[in-house]
Design a protein around this motif. Sequence first.
Motif, PDB file in Angstrom:
ATOM      1  N   ARG A   1     -45.430 -49.292  12.703  1.00 17.99           N
ATOM      2  CA  ARG A   1     -44.506 -50.395  12.967  1.00 17.99           C
ATOM      3  C   ARG A   1     -43.064 -49.904  13.015  1.00 17.99           C
ATOM      4  N   GLU A   2     -42.795 -48.828  12.294  1.00 17.49           N
ATOM      5  CA  GLU A   2     -41.476 -48.210  12.315  1.00 17.49           C
ATOM      6  C   GLU A   2     -41.638 -46.728  12.019  1.00 17.49           C
ATOM      7  N   LEU A   3     -40.684 -45.964  12.505  1.00 18.55           N
ATOM      8  CA  LEU A   3     -40.668 -44.528  12.263  1.00 18.55           C
ATOM      9  C   LEU A   3     -39.432 -44.192  11.443  1.00 18.55           C
ATOM     10  N   HIS A   4     -39.519 -43.110  10.705  1.00 16.56           N
ATOM     11  CA  HIS A   4     -38.423 -42.677   9.848  1.00 16.56           C
ATOM     12  C   HIS A   4     -37.918 -41.324  10.329  1.00 16.56           C
ATOM     13  N   TYR A   5     -36.630 -41.283  10.708  1.00 16.69           N
ATOM     14  CA  TYR A   5     -35.992 -40.055  11.159  1.00 16.69           C
ATOM     15  C   TYR A   5     -35.041 -39.563  10.071  1.00 16.69           C
ATOM     16  N   LEU A   6     -35.104 -38.274   9.790  1.00 17.90           N
ATOM     17  CA  LEU A   6     -34.175 -37.640   8.859  1.00 17.90           C
ATOM     18  C   LEU A   6     -33.390 -36.594   9.622  1.00 17.90           C
ATOM     19  N   TYR A   7     -32.076 -36.681   9.555  1.00 13.14           N
ATOM     20  CA  TYR A   7     -31.197 -35.688  10.174  1.00 13.14           C
ATOM     21  C   TYR A   7     -30.674 -34.773   9.082  1.00 13.14           C
ATOM     22  N   ILE A   8     -30.796 -33.473   9.315  1.00 14.65           N
ATOM     23  CA  ILE A   8     -30.390 -32.487   8.315  1.00 14.65           C
ATOM     24  C   ILE A   8     -29.321 -31.588   8.930  1.00 14.65           C
ATOM     25  N   PRO A   9     -28.061 -31.735   8.471  1.00 14.90           N
ATOM     26  CA  PRO A   9     -27.011 -30.855   8.982  1.00 14.90           C
ATOM     27  C   PRO A   9     -27.179 -29.444   8.424  1.00 14.90           C
ATOM     28  N   LYS A  10     -27.016 -28.456   9.272  1.00 17.23           N
ATOM     29  CA  LYS A  10     -27.144 -27.062   8.860  1.00 17.23           C
ATOM     30  C   LYS A  10     -25.765 -26.409   8.796  1.00 17.23           C
ATOM     31  N   PRO A  11     -25.604 -25.381   7.960  1.00 15.21           N
ATOM     32  CA  PRO A  11     -24.303 -24.702   7.853  1.00 15.21           C
ATOM     33  C   PRO A  11     -23.809 -24.147   9.193  1.00 15.21           C
ATOM     34  N   SER A  12     -24.711 -23.862  10.100  1.00 15.75           N
ATOM     35  CA  SER A  12     -24.342 -23.323  11.413  1.00 15.75           C
ATOM     36  C   SER A  12     -23.700 -24.375  12.311  1.00 15.75           C
ATOM     37  N   GLY A  13     -23.743 -25.642  11.877  1.00 14.52           N
ATOM     38  CA  GLY A  13     -23.220 -26.730  12.691  1.00 14.52           C
ATOM     39  C   GLY A  13     -24.297 -27.451  13.480  1.00 14.52           C
ATOM     40  N   ARG A  14     -25.486 -26.867  13.537  1.00 21.94           N
ATOM     41  CA  ARG A  14     -26.601 -27.514  14.231  1.00 21.94           C
ATOM     42  C   ARG A  14     -27.170 -28.626  13.353  1.00 21.94           C
ATOM     43  N   THR A  15     -27.895 -29.530  13.983  1.00 22.91           N
ATOM     44  CA  THR A  15     -28.556 -30.620  13.266  1.00 22.91           C
ATOM     45  C   THR A  15     -30.051 -30.549  13.526  1.00 22.91           C
ATOM     46  N   VAL A  16     -30.834 -30.612  12.461  1.00 19.11           N
ATOM     47  CA  VAL A  16     -32.284 -30.701  12.563  1.00 19.11           C
ATOM     48  C   VAL A  16     -32.651 -32.181  12.497  1.00 19.11           C
ATOM     49  N   ALA A  17     -33.504 -32.620  13.409  1.00 19.91           N
ATOM     50  CA  ALA A  17     -33.991 -34.001  13.426  1.00 19.91           C
ATOM     51  C   ALA A  17     -35.490 -33.969  13.153  1.00 19.91           C
ATOM     52  N   HIS A  18     -35.936 -34.779  12.197  1.00 20.04           N
ATOM     53  CA  HIS A  18     -37.315 -34.736  11.713  1.00 20.04           C
ATOM     54  C   HIS A  18     -37.880 -36.151  11.711  1.00 20.04           C
ATOM     55  N   CYS A  19     -38.953 -36.392  12.463  1.00 20.60           N
ATOM     56  CA  CYS A  19     -39.682 -37.657  12.384  1.00 20.60           C
ATOM     57  C   CYS A  19     -40.700 -37.498  11.260  1.00 20.60           C
ATOM     58  N   LEU A  20     -40.458 -38.174  10.161  1.00 21.45           N
ATOM     59  CA  LEU A  20     -41.274 -37.975   8.963  1.00 21.45           C
ATOM     60  C   LEU A  20     -42.693 -38.513   9.111  1.00 21.45           C
ATOM     61  N   ASP A  21     -42.865 -39.561   9.882  1.00 17.64           N
ATOM     62  CA  ASP A  21     -44.186 -40.186  10.025  1.00 17.64           C
ATOM     63  C   ASP A  21     -45.167 -39.315  10.802  1.00 17.64           C
ATOM     64  N   LEU A  22     -44.636 -38.468  11.688  1.00 20.13           N
ATOM     65  CA  LEU A  22     -45.496 -37.627  12.525  1.00 20.13           C
ATOM     66  C   LEU A  22     -45.260 -36.138  12.277  1.00 20.13           C
ATOM     67  N   ASP A  23     -44.334 -35.814  11.403  1.00 15.92           N
ATOM     68  CA  ASP A  23     -43.962 -34.428  11.064  1.00 15.92           C
ATOM     69  C   ASP A  23     -43.606 -33.629  12.316  1.00 15.92           C
ATOM     70  N   ILE A  24     -42.739 -34.221  13.128  1.00 16.90           N
ATOM     71  CA  ILE A  24     -42.238 -33.567  14.337  1.00 16.90           C
ATOM     72  C   ILE A  24     -40.779 -33.209  14.097  1.00 16.90           C
ATOM     73  N   VAL A  25     -40.411 -31.980  14.459  1.00 12.72           N
ATOM     74  CA  VAL A  25     -39.064 -31.473  14.170  1.00 12.72           C
ATOM     75  C   VAL A  25     -38.468 -30.844  15.427  1.00 12.72           C
ATOM     76  N   THR A  26     -37.167 -31.053  15.611  1.00  9.95           N
ATOM     77  CA  THR A  26     -36.406 -30.386  16.661  1.00  9.95           C
ATOM     78  C   THR A  26     -34.995 -30.170  16.150  1.00  9.95           C
ATOM     79  N   ALA A  27     -34.181 -29.473  16.922  1.00  7.73           N
ATOM     80  CA  ALA A  27     -32.791 -29.223  16.523  1.00  7.73           C
ATOM     81  C   ALA A  27     -31.907 -29.171  17.759  1.00  7.73           C
ATOM     82  N   ALA A  28     -30.608 -29.385  17.533  1.00  2.58           N
ATOM     83  CA  ALA A  28     -29.627 -29.309  18.613  1.00  2.58           C
ATOM     84  C   ALA A  28     -28.250 -29.047  18.016  1.00  2.58           C
ATOM     85  N   ASN A  29     -27.293 -28.867  18.896  1.00  2.00           N
ATOM     86  CA  ASN A  29     -25.935 -28.571  18.447  1.00  2.00           C
ATOM     87  C   ASN A  29     -25.235 -29.772  17.815  1.00  2.00           C
TER      88      ASN A  29
END
Length: 124
Positions: free
Chosen positions: A9-37
């Motif tokens: 019914r809903e998904l939960h996204y967690l954004y994790i800022p990295k020291p490099s300045g990139r951001t990791v985006a994680h869909c917790l319900d499906l354990d899918i992860v990606t990153a970008a600047n």
Amino acid sequence: MANPVRTLRELHYLYIPKPSGRTVAHCLDLDIVTAANDIDEAEKRLDLLVTIHIEAALAVGNYAALNMDAPPKYWKAFNDAFRNGRTRGPKNPLQIRVPEVVPMDQRLSSIDILAATAETAMAA
């Protein structure tokens, strides 16, 4: 017999800022992860990956692929961020095309997103 597929019914996204300045985006319900600047690009990439994952799982009947939760430490980080007001949104729901093999009256469905940003970078 129990339903082998949980209802998303809903998904939960967690954004994790990295020291490099990139951001990791994680869909917790499906354990899918990606990153970008930046967080906006990470969110776009995650939306695309999640949409493709759900539509492909439904198309081939691989419902087990929809039951993949992230490890508990990421859920804890999400809950901490959410409780501390580090939310991102409101976000438009994802539009999911439902294949004809799934018995439904409508061929398009939507899933709401709850999003929060972790305070600091997390160890893998």
